[in-house]
Design a protein around this motif. Structure first.
Motif, PDB file in Angstrom:
ATOM      1  N   GLU A 133       0.820  -1.216   0.000  1.00  0.00           N
ATOM      2  CA  GLU A 133       0.000   0.000   0.000  1.00  0.00           C
ATOM      3  C   GLU A 133       0.854   1.266   0.000  1.00  0.00           C
ATOM      4  O   GLU A 133       0.460   2.293  -0.554  1.00  0.00           O
ATOM      5  CB  GLU A 133      -0.919   0.008   1.222  1.00  0.00           C
ATOM      6  CG  GLU A 133      -2.004  -1.059   1.176  1.00  0.00           C
ATOM      7  CD  GLU A 133      -2.781  -1.138   2.477  1.00  0.00           C
ATOM      8  OE1 GLU A 133      -2.378  -0.463   3.460  1.00  0.00           O
ATOM      9  OE2 GLU A 133      -3.781  -1.879   2.522  1.00  0.00           O
ATOM     10  N   ILE A 148       1.390   7.659   9.117  1.00  0.00           N
ATOM     11  CA  ILE A 148       0.475   7.172   8.089  1.00  0.00           C
ATOM     12  C   ILE A 148      -0.953   7.571   8.452  1.00  0.00           C
ATOM     13  O   ILE A 148      -1.448   7.243   9.533  1.00  0.00           O
ATOM     14  CB  ILE A 148       0.562   5.638   7.972  1.00  0.00           C
ATOM     15  CG1 ILE A 148       2.008   5.203   7.731  1.00  0.00           C
ATOM     16  CG2 ILE A 148      -0.340   5.130   6.859  1.00  0.00           C
ATOM     17  CD1 ILE A 148       2.256   3.724   7.960  1.00  0.00           C
ATOM     18  N   THR A 149      -1.606   8.319   7.571  1.00  0.00           N
ATOM     19  CA  THR A 149      -3.018   8.648   7.760  1.00  0.00           C
ATOM     20  C   THR A 149      -3.826   8.014   6.634  1.00  0.00           C
ATOM     21  O   THR A 149      -3.262   7.402   5.714  1.00  0.00           O
ATOM     22  CB  THR A 149      -3.240  10.166   7.767  1.00  0.00           C
ATOM     23  OG1 THR A 149      -3.002  10.684   6.446  1.00  0.00           O
ATOM     24  CG2 THR A 149      -2.304  10.866   8.753  1.00  0.00           C
ATOM     25  N   LYS A 150      -5.121   8.189   6.669  1.00  0.00           N
ATOM     26  CA  LYS A 150      -5.991   7.573   5.663  1.00  0.00           C
ATOM     27  C   LYS A 150      -5.691   8.092   4.265  1.00  0.00           C
ATOM     28  O   LYS A 150      -5.685   7.321   3.293  1.00  0.00           O
ATOM     29  CB  LYS A 150      -7.461   7.844   6.008  1.00  0.00           C
ATOM     30  CG  LYS A 150      -8.446   7.206   5.039  1.00  0.00           C
ATOM     31  CD  LYS A 150      -9.878   7.499   5.449  1.00  0.00           C
ATOM     32  CE  LYS A 150     -10.851   6.888   4.458  1.00  0.00           C
ATOM     33  NZ  LYS A 150     -12.267   7.189   4.823  1.00  0.00           N
ATOM     34  N   ASP A 151      -5.403   9.387   4.164  1.00  0.00           N
ATOM     35  CA  ASP A 151      -5.283   9.990   2.842  1.00  0.00           C
ATOM     36  C   ASP A 151      -3.876  10.445   2.481  1.00  0.00           C
ATOM     37  O   ASP A 151      -3.625  10.824   1.329  1.00  0.00           O
ATOM     38  CB  ASP A 151      -6.211  11.212   2.754  1.00  0.00           C
ATOM     39  CG  ASP A 151      -7.668  10.832   2.974  1.00  0.00           C
ATOM     40  OD1 ASP A 151      -8.094   9.825   2.387  1.00  0.00           O
ATOM     41  OD2 ASP A 151      -8.335  11.541   3.737  1.00  0.00           O
ATOM     42  N   GLN A 201       2.826  17.475   4.305  1.00  0.00           N
ATOM     43  CA  GLN A 201       1.849  16.442   3.901  1.00  0.00           C
ATOM     44  C   GLN A 201       2.121  16.024   2.464  1.00  0.00           C
ATOM     45  O   GLN A 201       2.221  16.862   1.571  1.00  0.00           O
ATOM     46  CB  GLN A 201       0.438  16.965   4.059  1.00  0.00           C
ATOM     47  CG  GLN A 201      -0.641  15.908   3.827  1.00  0.00           C
ATOM     48  CD  GLN A 201      -1.988  16.304   4.364  1.00  0.00           C
ATOM     49  OE1 GLN A 201      -2.222  16.243   5.573  1.00  0.00           O
ATOM     50  NE2 GLN A 201      -2.861  16.724   3.494  1.00  0.00           N
ATOM     51  N   ARG A 208       1.011  13.266  -0.697  1.00  0.00           N
ATOM     52  CA  ARG A 208       0.022  12.329  -1.244  1.00  0.00           C
ATOM     53  C   ARG A 208       0.602  11.580  -2.421  1.00  0.00           C
ATOM     54  O   ARG A 208       1.494  12.081  -3.099  1.00  0.00           O
ATOM     55  CB  ARG A 208      -1.243  13.074  -1.672  1.00  0.00           C
ATOM     56  CG  ARG A 208      -1.977  13.771  -0.541  1.00  0.00           C
ATOM     57  CD  ARG A 208      -3.281  14.389  -1.022  1.00  0.00           C
ATOM     58  NE  ARG A 208      -3.891  15.180   0.040  1.00  0.00           N
ATOM     59  CZ  ARG A 208      -4.631  14.696   1.015  1.00  0.00           C
ATOM     60  NH1 ARG A 208      -4.866  13.381   1.060  1.00  0.00           N
ATOM     61  NH2 ARG A 208      -5.151  15.474   1.927  1.00  0.00           N
TER      62      ARG A 208
END
Length: 427
Positions: A345, A407-410, A423, A425
């Motif tokens: 992931e 680690i966050t959801k987005d 941050q 992505r």
């Protein structure tokens, strides 16, 4: 000394995580509070760093060059307010450029290290000092002398040449005569492409583990960044500066006076937690050095490293912050298994929402790595280790430098060595 326990906790945590390599000296009231060696001087031969290990000190050299110039000024062998054209008669349009402008990097001459292809090719070639003078004199000034500051090793090569012309000595011999011999600094000197220096550390970069660094030809850096030294010798140097052993107080005040910026003469003048700080760093061939002097408190931190990626200036800054009251508590964390699912992931390219910077996470041999540009956009590769904090949240920590990813959801929240959060992505 109330800060000592906190300092030990900081250093012990950094050592445990392999975040230190090189020699560290912390002086308080002139006495060594910390003097430690970390890691290897030579990985290939299994030689550990020790107090005798010599390191290239890069641009810390500039402070020595500045000192020689001021000594010659006091002895009336030159005048720091004179035009450089007094000595370099073939420099065009230089009558308004003074020695003092060179000392403070306000000549407007571009830094020779910024020439096209320098780090890819030019730095490996043998050059004479006169050849470098020819290159500098043919460059267009970036601004009128004395009106702005732009850090430039070219200015310190000009000073090197003026020292040689004034004294009739090579830079190395002038350094010996005016600084090293008077202070009995026996383990400090200049390198060149042929000289053998006993106990000189090798230097390294990092790509998942230590790698060799590409070396600069040392035929010409001289008074810009060509010196090596040891912690004991730099302790002598530090105390000589504190006690004005080589200069009068009047000249010392002038030498440490910033001009057109925070830069003075071979030193950068700053303020940290309300304390006056005289500092400089040096980076050359995988060596990274930092000195921070706090003259009002008689406190100094010196770190000489032979690992290019270590954030040496951040480490000396954090040590000084602890000295001046910032409490450090080492995090409590436990390593946990990184599952194949989570690895899959996380693999991919990531881009910052703020500034467009990026990095890539890859998986190799069931290990997770991040590849990212660091200082001067050099690409490094660090292993990522999954940890759980005492409060129960999981995060990734890099090896070799103190940086983490939450680690966050987005997104991934990246915390760099200076504590700055960004941050990222997936792209």
């Amino acid at each position: 000394m109330a800060y000592i326990d906190s300092l030990y906790e900081y250093l012990d945590f950094y050592e445990k995580n392999n975040y230190l390599q090189g020699n560290l000296l912390v002086l308080d009231k002139g006495k060594p509070i910390i003097q430690r060696s970390y890691g290897d001087a030579s990985i290939e031969y299994g030689i550990r760093n020790s107090v005798e290990t010599k390191f290239m000190i890069g641009s810390l050299t500039k402070a020595f060059t500045s000192m020689i110039v001021f000594i010659l000024h006091e002895q009336k062998q030159l005048d720091i307010n004179e035009s450089i054209q007094t000595y370099l008669t073939d420099f065009p349009d230089s009558s308004e450029i003074s020695i003092y402008h060179c000392l403070t990097c306000t000549t407007g001459f571009p830094d020779f290290t910024s020439m096209k292809g320098f780090w890819e090719k030019e730095m490996r070639l043998t050059r004479t000092l006169d050849e470098m003078m020819d290159w500098i004199k043919n460059q267009e000034q970036l601004f009128e002398a004395g009106t702005q500051h732009a850090y430039s090793s070219s200015d310190y090569l000009i000073l090197t040449k003026i020292i040689e012309l004034t004294t009739g000595l090579s830079y190395e011999k002038a350094l010996l005569k005016y600084v090293l011999e008077p202070l009995d600094m026996k383990d400090t000197g200049c390198l060149n492409e042929q000289k053998i220096v006993h106990d000189l550390a090798d230097s390294y970069g990092y790509w998942g583990s230590e790698i060799k660094t590409v070396k600069t030809n040392l035929s010409f850096p001289l008074g810009a960044y060509g010196m090596y030294s040891t912690l004991p010798d730099l302790q002598i140097w530090n105390q000589a500066i504190q006690e004005n052993r080589l200069l009068s107080e009047e000249s010392a005040v002038k030498m440490f006076e910033p001009f057109q910026s925070t830069y003075a003469c071979g030193w950068d003048i700053d303020n940290l937690m309300g304390q006056l700080c005289r500092q400089h760093m040096g980076i050359i061939d995988g060596f990274f050095s930092s000195i921070r002097q706090f003259p009002e408190k008689d406190f100094t931190v010196i770190f000489l490293s032979n690992q290019a990626v270590l954030p040496v200036t951040t480490i000396t800054k954090q040590i000084a912050e602890i000295r001046f009251g910032k409490k450090y508590t080492a995090p409590t964390e436990e390593r946990i298994v990184l599952s194949e699912k989570l690895q899959g992931e996380l693999v991919g390219k990531y881009i910052s929402e703020n500034n467009g910077s990026s990095f890539e996470i890859i998986s190799e041999s069931n290990r997770l790595y991040v590849q990212m540009p660091k200082r001067y956009d050099v690409l490094y590769k660090f292993e990522l280790i999954l940890l759980e904090s005492a409060s129960g949240f999981t995060f990734l920590r890099t090896d070799k430098i103190d940086e983490t990813m939450r680690i966050t959801k987005d997104a991934l929240i990246y915390k760099d060595v200076d504590g700055v959060l960004s941050q990222f992505r997936k792209s």
